[in-house]
Structure formats: structure tokens, C-alpha cells
Write a protein that holds these residues in place. Structure first.
Motif, short mmCIF file in Angstrom:
data_model
loop_
_atom_site.label_atom_id
_atom_site.label_comp_id
_atom_site.label_asym_id
_atom_site.label_seq_id
_atom_site.Cartn_x
_atom_site.Cartn_y
_atom_site.Cartn_z
N PRO A 46 -3.11 -1.70 7.72
CA PRO A 46 -3.32 -2.22 6.36
C PRO A 46 -4.15 -1.25 5.51
N LYS A 47 -3.76 -1.13 4.24
CA LYS A 47 -4.55 -0.31 3.31
C LYS A 47 -5.99 -0.80 3.25
N GLU A 48 -6.16 -2.12 3.34
CA GLU A 48 -7.50 -2.72 3.20
C GLU A 48 -8.41 -2.36 4.37
N MET A 49 -7.83 -1.79 5.45
CA MET A 49 -8.64 -1.39 6.61
C MET A 49 -8.96 0.10 6.58
N PRO A 105 -9.57 -5.68 -2.90
CA PRO A 105 -10.21 -4.66 -2.07
C PRO A 105 -9.90 -3.23 -2.52
N ASP A 106 -9.07 -3.07 -3.56
CA ASP A 106 -8.83 -1.74 -4.14
C ASP A 106 -10.02 -1.27 -4.96
N ASP A 107 -10.85 -2.21 -5.40
CA ASP A 107 -11.97 -1.85 -6.28
C ASP A 107 -13.28 -2.07 -5.55
N ARG A 154 -0.78 -16.69 4.77
CA ARG A 154 0.18 -15.59 4.76
C ARG A 154 1.04 -15.63 3.50
N GLN A 155 1.25 -14.48 2.92
CA GLN A 155 2.21 -14.33 1.82
C GLN A 155 3.45 -13.70 2.44
N GLY A 156 4.47 -14.52 2.66
CA GLY A 156 5.65 -14.06 3.41
C GLY A 156 6.26 -12.79 2.86
N GLY A 178 0.81 -1.23 0.00
CA GLY A 178 0.00 0.00 0.00
C GLY A 178 0.83 1.27 0.00
N THR A 179 1.87 1.29 -0.85
CA THR A 179 2.80 2.44 -0.80
C THR A 179 2.15 3.75 -1.25
N ARG A 180 1.08 3.65 -2.05
CA ARG A 180 0.46 4.90 -2.52
C ARG A 180 -0.27 5.62 -1.40
N ARG A 185 5.28 -10.55 -3.32
CA ARG A 185 5.96 -10.67 -4.62
C ARG A 185 4.99 -10.47 -5.78
N GLY A 186 3.88 -9.79 -5.53
CA GLY A 186 2.96 -9.47 -6.61
C GLY A 186 1.63 -10.18 -6.46
N LEU A 187 0.63 -9.64 -7.19
CA LEU A 187 -0.73 -10.18 -7.11
C LEU A 187 -0.78 -11.65 -7.51
#
Ligand code: UTP
Length: 289
Positions: free
Chosen positions: A25-28, A129-131, A101-103, A14-16, A106-108
């Protein structure tokens, strides 16, 4: 296709949204009074899916807490007769939420690959969850309907202005097979505007078959050093028919700040308890411009 499981990748950095996403988290991030990922869980539930797998990572604990009981809060609200958590509790009674968990993010494509064990050779839905959508029929429901009718994988697309096309995975399509439904011939991630095969950008809803995992395993890191879902989808299109659907509804790209602000206003205007206040405020600030 028969879809009974949904995967929500939520392990990105969520760097943007930094610094807001440094410690949460961006998703929150909330849209009005619900976190973005809460609307996604509601959409999954509206499609009759009860198995929801969230791909998380370091720093994403708040997502798990959100979809868990909060006994002290529930007790307190019960005593004061405040219903603010009851809708969420009812949603949690219907949904079973799982986590993997995605350790390293490394991308979608890599995030989705992490779901393989849980999906266990079934068709499945992916929601980013961005859309977020405001629509009469849930956006994912529109895709599932087409995937069932055509017995094929389906991706959501949106017509994007030429200047913005380089931010999307873009599909090359044949003529419509029915209103808003196209056969996908090819896909390319973040093309230069002059190389884009169409104006259709892929957005955050997919219905996928389990073969996608084999394609993901063969996918080398692409644009930005990340394992791109688009590259695996391109291979899937070569192996079997895949369709693109233009979703009927309003889409909000809340992965960047202006999109989140737009969503805040639109979602608030749909709320009977807030709409008048928001309208008054908007009139006030726009008069002053
Ligand atoms: P984005 O492409 O928006 O990446 O991911 P991001 O890291 O979240 O955000 P920016 O670009 O740095 O601001 C789209 C979705 O895929 C998830 C994200 O959490 C988001 O929901 N994702 C992305 C993962 O789960 N893992 C990844 O490695 C990358």
C-alpha cells in the motif's frame, strides 16, 4: 460540531508510485522509519480522538498488520530490551482502529461514503495519508478548533501556485472571517488555471457533518469517472455555511515521489538522532552539484 471519530481513506491504487505500490500500500511507504499512515494515526490521537476508521481494499493487508499486535516481535524486543515498538503499542492502547473495505476504488467520495454505517449520524474528521504536516498544533486540531467555534464544517486549504491549481479541488471564498479562516462560497474540482475561482486548493483534512453522506449518494461520477468529494462538498456549501482554514505548519504532499523525498529530509532533520548525519550528507551532495 463535536468530533469523536476519524476516517482515513486508504483504498486508492497509488499509481503515481508504481512499481513501489504494485504489491504494497502507498499508505505504508515509510517517512524515515514510520509508515505514512502511522503519522496520521498519531495526529488523530493528538486531537484526542480514539475512534479511527480506515477505508481499505484489496492489497492493503499490511495496514491492518501495522496497527495490530506482533507478539513474536514484542517478545523478542522485550528480551533484548529494545524499545522500538513500545511507542506504537502505547498508541494502540489509546486508539481503537476499525476497517471497512471499498470493493472497487471509485474515488475519494466513494471511499468516504463507505464510512457511513460506522459514523452513525455523527460529525467526523477525514485525514488523507497523502498529506503530512509538521506543525506545532496538529493540522486536524486547527480545523476542529474552528469547526467547534463556528459550529460548521471545515476544510483545509493551501495557497497553490497558478500552474499547479489544476491538480486540486479549489474553493471560491468570501473575505476572511478571522485570520486564516474563510467562508466557502463554491468549489470546483481540478479547474483549468484560468477558471480557478481562487488560489486556495483543498488539502487532506476535513471536519464533516453526517449530511455529507446524503450529498455523496446524489453525486454522479465526475472528473476521471470517480465520485468526487469536492462535488458533495459543493452541495454541502449550498445547504449550510462551510469554512476553509489555512493550516499553520509545513505541508508535505507525499502522494508523489518528490513530495515524499522532501518529507523524508524534513522529518529526518527534526529527529535528534538523525539531524546531524542528514545535514552532513546534504552538504556533501549539494557541494558536488
Ligand atoms: P489519490 O487521489 O491520491 O489516489 O487518493 P490514489 O489512487 O491513492 O493515488 P494515485 O493518484 O493513483 O497515485 C487520495 C487518498 O484517497 C484514497 C487513497 O488511498 C489516498 O489515501 N482513495 C482514493 C480511496 O480510499 N479510494 C479511492 O477510490 C480513491
Amino acid at each position: 460540531m463535536r468530533v469523536s471519530k476519524a476516517v482515513v481513506p486508504a483504498a486508492g491504487l497509488g499509481t503515481r508510485f508504481l512499481p513501489a505500490t504494485k504489491a504494497q500500500p502507498k499508505e505504508m511507504l515509510p517517512v524515515v522509519d514510520r509508515p505514512a499512515i502511522h503519522y496520521i494515526a498519531e495526529e488523530v490521537d493528538q486531537c484526542g480522538i480514539s475512534d479511527l476508521l480506515i477505508v481499505t481494499g484489496r492489497g492493503k493487508r499490511a495496514i491492518e498488520d501495522h496497527f495490530d499486535r506482533a507478539i513474536e516481535l514484542e517478545r523478542l524486543l522485550e528480551e533484548t530490551g529494545n524499545p522500538r515498538l513500545s511507542e506504537l503499542q502505547q498508541l494502540l492502547d489509546r486508539l481503537q482502529v476499525f476497517y471497512v473495505r471499498q470493493g472497487t476504488p471509485r474515488g475519494l467520495g466513494h471511499a468516504i461514503a463507505c464510512a457511513e454505517r460506522h459514523i452513525d449520524n455523527e460529525d467526523f474528521a477525514v485525514l488523507l495519508p497523502d498529506d503530512l504536516y509538521l506543525s506545532d498544533e496538529p493540522a486536524l486540531g486547527q480545523l476542529i478548533r474552528v469547526a467547534e467555534e463556528l459550529d460548521a464544517p471545515v476544510v483545509a486549504v493551501v495557497e497553490v501556485p497558478k500552474a499547479d491549481i489544476g491538480r486540486y479541488g479549489v474553493v471560491a471564498v468570501r473575505e476572511q472571517v478571522s485570520p486564516g479562516v474563510y467562508r466557502v462560497l463554491d468549489m470546483v474540482e481540478k479547474p483549468a488555471p484560468e477558471d480557478a475561482p481562487s488560489q486556495f486548493g483543498v488539502v487532506g483534512r476535513y471536519v464533516l457533518p453526517p449530511e455529507i453522506f446524503a450529498h455523496l449518494k446524489r453525486t454522479a461520477p465526475g472528473a476521471g469517472g470517480e465520485i468526487q468529494l469536492t462535488d458533495a462538498l459543493k452541495a454541502l456549501c449550498e445547504a449550510r455555511p462551510v469554512y476553509a482554514v489555512t493550516v499553520v505548519g509545513e505541508r508535505y504532499d507525499i502522494g508523489e515521489p518528490l513530495g515524499l523525498l522532501r518529507a523524508q529530509i524534513s522529518f529526518a532533520l527534526r529527529r535528534p538522532d538523525l539531524a546531524d548525519g542528514v545535514r552532513e550528507f546534504l552538504a556533501e551532495v549539494t557541494n558536488g552539484l
